[in-house]
Write a protein that holds these residues in place. Structure first.
Motif, PDB file in Angstrom:
ATOM      1  N   ALA A   1       0.841  -1.187   0.000  1.00 23.03           N
ATOM      2  CA  ALA A   1       0.000   0.000   0.000  1.00 23.03           C
ATOM      3  C   ALA A   1       0.883   1.246   0.000  1.00 23.03           C
ATOM      4  O   ALA A   1       2.099   1.156   0.162  1.00 23.03           O
ATOM      5  CB  ALA A   1      -0.927  -0.002   1.213  1.00 23.03           C
TER       6      ALA A   1
ATOM      7  N   ILE B   1      -5.331  -1.574   0.265  1.00 28.66           N
ATOM      8  CA  ILE B   1      -6.349  -0.890   1.068  1.00 28.66           C
ATOM      9  C   ILE B   1      -7.574  -0.636   0.208  1.00 28.66           C
ATOM     10  O   ILE B   1      -7.576   0.230  -0.667  1.00 28.66           O
ATOM     11  CB  ILE B   1      -5.798   0.430   1.644  1.00 28.66           C
ATOM     12  CG1 ILE B   1      -4.526   0.168   2.449  1.00 28.66           C
ATOM     13  CG2 ILE B   1      -6.859   1.107   2.499  1.00 28.66           C
ATOM     14  CD1 ILE B   1      -4.690  -0.775   3.621  1.00 28.66           C
ATOM     15  N   LYS B   2      -8.624  -1.417   0.455  1.00 25.37           N
ATOM     16  CA  LYS B   2      -9.841  -1.338  -0.347  1.00 25.37           C
ATOM     17  C   LYS B   2     -10.836  -0.322   0.199  1.00 25.37           C
ATOM     18  O   LYS B   2     -11.668   0.199  -0.540  1.00 25.37           O
ATOM     19  CB  LYS B   2     -10.513  -2.715  -0.411  1.00 25.37           C
ATOM     20  CG  LYS B   2      -9.627  -3.837  -0.949  1.00 25.37           C
ATOM     21  CD  LYS B   2      -9.227  -3.599  -2.391  1.00 25.37           C
ATOM     22  CE  LYS B   2      -8.512  -4.801  -3.011  1.00 25.37           C
ATOM     23  NZ  LYS B   2      -7.151  -5.000  -2.508  1.00 25.37           N
ATOM     24  N   SER B   3     -10.776  -0.044   1.490  1.00 27.94           N
ATOM     25  CA  SER B   3     -11.691   0.920   2.106  1.00 27.94           C
ATOM     26  C   SER B   3     -11.068   1.432   3.399  1.00 27.94           C
ATOM     27  O   SER B   3     -10.183   0.793   3.976  1.00 27.94           O
ATOM     28  CB  SER B   3     -13.058   0.281   2.391  1.00 27.94           C
ATOM     29  OG  SER B   3     -12.930  -0.808   3.297  1.00 27.94           O
ATOM     30  N   ALA B   4     -11.538   2.595   3.829  1.00 30.30           N
ATOM     31  CA  ALA B   4     -10.995   3.201   5.049  1.00 30.30           C
ATOM     32  C   ALA B   4     -12.092   3.946   5.797  1.00 30.30           C
ATOM     33  O   ALA B   4     -12.981   4.547   5.192  1.00 30.30           O
ATOM     34  CB  ALA B   4      -9.855   4.157   4.712  1.00 30.30           C
TER      35      ALA B   4
ATOM     36  N   HIS C   1      -4.201  -4.288   9.457  1.00 24.73           N
ATOM     37  CA  HIS C   1      -4.793  -3.474   8.392  1.00 24.73           C
ATOM     38  C   HIS C   1      -5.646  -4.293   7.431  1.00 24.73           C
ATOM     39  O   HIS C   1      -6.437  -3.725   6.688  1.00 24.73           O
ATOM     40  CB  HIS C   1      -3.689  -2.755   7.616  1.00 24.73           C
ATOM     41  CG  HIS C   1      -2.751  -1.991   8.500  1.00 24.73           C
ATOM     42  ND1 HIS C   1      -1.455  -2.385   8.703  1.00 24.73           N
ATOM     43  CD2 HIS C   1      -2.931  -0.875   9.235  1.00 24.73           C
ATOM     44  CE1 HIS C   1      -0.872  -1.543   9.541  1.00 24.73           C
ATOM     45  NE2 HIS C   1      -1.743  -0.618   9.865  1.00 24.73           N
TER      46      HIS C   1
ATOM     47  N   SER D   1     -12.265   6.775   9.041  1.00 19.39           N
ATOM     48  CA  SER D   1     -11.461   7.635   9.900  1.00 19.39           C
ATOM     49  C   SER D   1     -12.327   8.203  11.018  1.00 19.39           C
ATOM     50  O   SER D   1     -13.532   8.410  10.856  1.00 19.39           O
ATOM     51  CB  SER D   1     -10.820   8.768   9.099  1.00 19.39           C
ATOM     52  OG  SER D   1     -11.803   9.583   8.503  1.00 19.39           O
TER      53      SER D   1
ATOM     54  N   ILE E   1      -5.934   4.901   0.186  1.00 19.90           N
ATOM     55  CA  ILE E   1      -6.769   3.867  -0.423  1.00 19.90           C
ATOM     56  C   ILE E   1      -6.184   3.482  -1.777  1.00 19.90           C
ATOM     57  O   ILE E   1      -5.751   4.322  -2.552  1.00 19.90           O
ATOM     58  CB  ILE E   1      -8.217   4.354  -0.567  1.00 19.90           C
ATOM     59  CG1 ILE E   1      -8.855   4.518   0.817  1.00 19.90           C
ATOM     60  CG2 ILE E   1      -9.049   3.379  -1.392  1.00 19.90           C
ATOM     61  CD1 ILE E   1     -10.284   5.009   0.778  1.00 19.90           C
TER      62      ILE E   1
ATOM     63  N   THR F   1      -8.098  -1.019  14.800  1.00 21.48           N
ATOM     64  CA  THR F   1      -7.891   0.391  14.515  1.00 21.48           C
ATOM     65  C   THR F   1      -6.396   0.686  14.572  1.00 21.48           C
ATOM     66  O   THR F   1      -5.617  -0.068  15.152  1.00 21.48           O
ATOM     67  CB  THR F   1      -8.627   1.283  15.521  1.00 21.48           C
ATOM     68  OG1 THR F   1      -8.019   1.144  16.819  1.00 21.48           O
ATOM     69  CG2 THR F   1     -10.091   0.901  15.628  1.00 21.48           C
TER      70      THR F   1
ATOM     71  N   PHE G   1      -7.782   5.209  12.269  1.00 20.29           N
ATOM     72  CA  PHE G   1      -8.331   4.645  11.043  1.00 20.29           C
ATOM     73  C   PHE G   1      -8.582   3.152  11.250  1.00 20.29           C
ATOM     74  O   PHE G   1      -7.960   2.519  12.094  1.00 20.29           O
ATOM     75  CB  PHE G   1      -7.342   4.815   9.877  1.00 20.29           C
ATOM     76  CG  PHE G   1      -6.766   6.199   9.757  1.00 20.29           C
ATOM     77  CD1 PHE G   1      -7.418   7.173   8.998  1.00 20.29           C
ATOM     78  CD2 PHE G   1      -5.581   6.545  10.405  1.00 20.29           C
ATOM     79  CE1 PHE G   1      -6.898   8.452   8.901  1.00 20.29           C
ATOM     80  CE2 PHE G   1      -5.055   7.824  10.311  1.00 20.29           C
ATOM     81  CZ  PHE G   1      -5.716   8.783   9.552  1.00 20.29           C
TER      82      PHE G   1
ATOM     83  N   TYR H   1      -9.066  -0.092   8.344  1.00 23.78           N
ATOM     84  CA  TYR H   1      -9.015  -0.357   6.909  1.00 23.78           C
ATOM     85  C   TYR H   1      -9.666  -1.697   6.559  1.00 23.78           C
ATOM     86  O   TYR H   1      -9.691  -2.627   7.353  1.00 23.78           O
ATOM     87  CB  TYR H   1      -7.559  -0.350   6.447  1.00 23.78           C
ATOM     88  CG  TYR H   1      -6.864   0.978   6.674  1.00 23.78           C
ATOM     89  CD1 TYR H   1      -7.172   2.088   5.893  1.00 23.78           C
ATOM     90  CD2 TYR H   1      -5.918   1.129   7.691  1.00 23.78           C
ATOM     91  CE1 TYR H   1      -6.546   3.312   6.101  1.00 23.78           C
ATOM     92  CE2 TYR H   1      -5.293   2.350   7.909  1.00 23.78           C
ATOM     93  CZ  TYR H   1      -5.610   3.443   7.113  1.00 23.78           C
ATOM     94  OH  TYR H   1      -4.997   4.656   7.331  1.00 23.78           O
ATOM     95  N   ASN H   2     -10.174  -1.740   5.337  1.00 29.24           N
ATOM     96  CA  ASN H   2     -10.638  -2.994   4.717  1.00 29.24           C
ATOM     97  C   ASN H   2     -11.807  -3.663   5.420  1.00 29.24           C
ATOM     98  O   ASN H   2     -11.932  -4.886   5.408  1.00 29.24           O
ATOM     99  CB  ASN H   2      -9.463  -3.980   4.592  1.00 29.24           C
ATOM    100  CG  ASN H   2      -8.473  -3.543   3.526  1.00 29.24           C
ATOM    101  OD1 ASN H   2      -8.860  -3.110   2.450  1.00 29.24           O
ATOM    102  ND2 ASN H   2      -7.190  -3.649   3.840  1.00 29.24           N
TER     103      ASN H   2
END
Length: 373
Positions: free
Chosen positions: A31, A312-315, A50, A317, A308, A301, A329, A331-332
């Motif tokens: 990433a 990293i497909k999604s995040a 992550h 915050s 992204i 977290t 954050f 992730y995923n």
């Protein structure tokens, strides 16, 4: 050797690694960091940080890494794990490996100020959060072991240049402890370091599930990202209420005592979320639920700012639950579906950012906070 290349927004990463039991695809993806000091990040597929993974896969990595310890070791040992990413890994390896030694205990570095006596500080220079603290164990027998132990076992998810380990060892050596260390063993999931770590009169050994090297060719026209301020270790407003028997203040053993009342139906999809450095107890909960027959994934977290794309497909915050006022954050998880989410924290339930809970409830309506209230 196997050669791979990955083109990112700020340059090209070249990887060379030795053919062995594990491949890069099994252990990590790549990433991009929102960090001007280093453009890329090796995102573990077995760590449960992550990328959410099954507790069984995490346990297997603990076992595989612990089995790399030499058979001829004996005496006392001190295990030290690195915050924040590897504190769960360190606890897992410690509990798999501690029987190899006459006596052993675990310490982890932390980025939280504790009501305890500081042992040392050290830097992780390339990190988004450079400052690490290590506290003296509260147990008197552990303090005695600091000067009696012959073995020092250092654990991190990755060794890139070895400089963080060098900084840690030098800081430990500058204390009034560690007078009897004869052997340092470094355990990592992935080892990229090409410069041997050596100290006079101390044998240093390094073991990893995958060994190799990388090189980075920057794109000189690329603009560096702006990194949020996450390098904070001062005392937080929200008090840590969880028991500290998993490493931050020293641990001989750690009990599965989080969320004992929770039971799940077989075949339900469950996401267990650890928070920051609070990883080991949530992992034990996730492992227990998996053994009950649920389809469990474990994630956490983090204060790591990652872009992204690629691994990293999604995040999501939000603001941290420790009251330090820093971005956190996860992730995923936002692009996945779960029947239930268990959010585990070592602070009180009211410390959780309500926007975080709202975003979790957009994934599933069944969100439960698990803490030691």
């Amino acid at each position: 050797m196997i050669n791979q290349k990955k083109t990112l927004k700020r340059g090209t990463l070249s990887i060379n690694y030795k053919i062995g039991k594990f491949s890069t695809d099994e252990l990590f993806d790549i990433a991009e960091r929102n960090n001007p000091k280093r453009a890329f990040l090796f995102v573990s597929k077995v760590l449960g940080k992550h990328i959410p993974v099954s507790p069984a896969k995490m346990r297997k990595s603990y076992r595989e890494l612990s089995q790399m310890l030499p058979d001829n070791i004996n005496g006392e040992a001190i295990f030290i794990g690195m915050a924040e990413t590897a504190v769960g890994l360190a606890a897992g390896v410690f509990h798999e490996a501690k029987s190899k030694f006459d006596k052993a205990f675990l310490l982890t570095s932390t980025r939280h100020a504790m009501d305890a006596e500081l042992l040392c500080e050290f830097k992780e220079n390339h990190s988004h959060a450079t400052d690490h603290l290590i506290y003296l164990p509260q147990d008197k027998t552990m303090r005695t072991s600091l000067n009696q132990a012959e073995n020092l076992i250092l654990i991190d998810d990755e060794m890139t240049t070895g400089n963080t380990f060098r900084n840690l060892i030098q800081s430990l050596w500058n204390t009034n402890y560690f007078k009897n260390i004869k052997r340092i063993i470094i355990l990592t999931l992935v080892n990229w370091n090409q410069e041997p770590i050596s100290y006079p009169d101390v044998e240093v050994q390094c073991y990893a599930l995958l060994n190799g090297n990388w090189s980075w060719q920057p794109d000189l026209n690329a603009s560096p990202p702006t990194m949020p301020e996450v390098n904070i270790t001062n005392q937080s407003d929200n008090v840590i209420i969880g028991p500290q028997d998993w490493g931050r203040l020293g641990s001989h053993e750690s009990h599965d005592n989080l969320g004992q009342q929770i039971a799940v139906q077989p075949d339900k999809s469950i996401l267990v979320i650890g928070s920051g450095e609070f990883l080991w107890k949530p992992f034990l909960l996730a492992e227990r639920l998996e053994k009950q027959g649920a389809n469990v994934l474990f994630g956490s977290t983090t204060r790591s700012p990652i872009a992204i794309g690629s691994a990293i497909k999604s995040a999501i915050s939000f603001t941290d639950n420790y009251g330090q006022g820093i971005p956190n954050f996860i992730y995923n998880i936002a692009h996945q579906e779960f029947d239930k989410i268990l959010l585990c924290v070592e602070t009180a339930e009211h410390s959780i950012d309500q926007s975080f809970l709202k975003q979790l409830k957009a994934i599933t309506s069944d969100v439960e906070v698990v803490c030691y209230a």
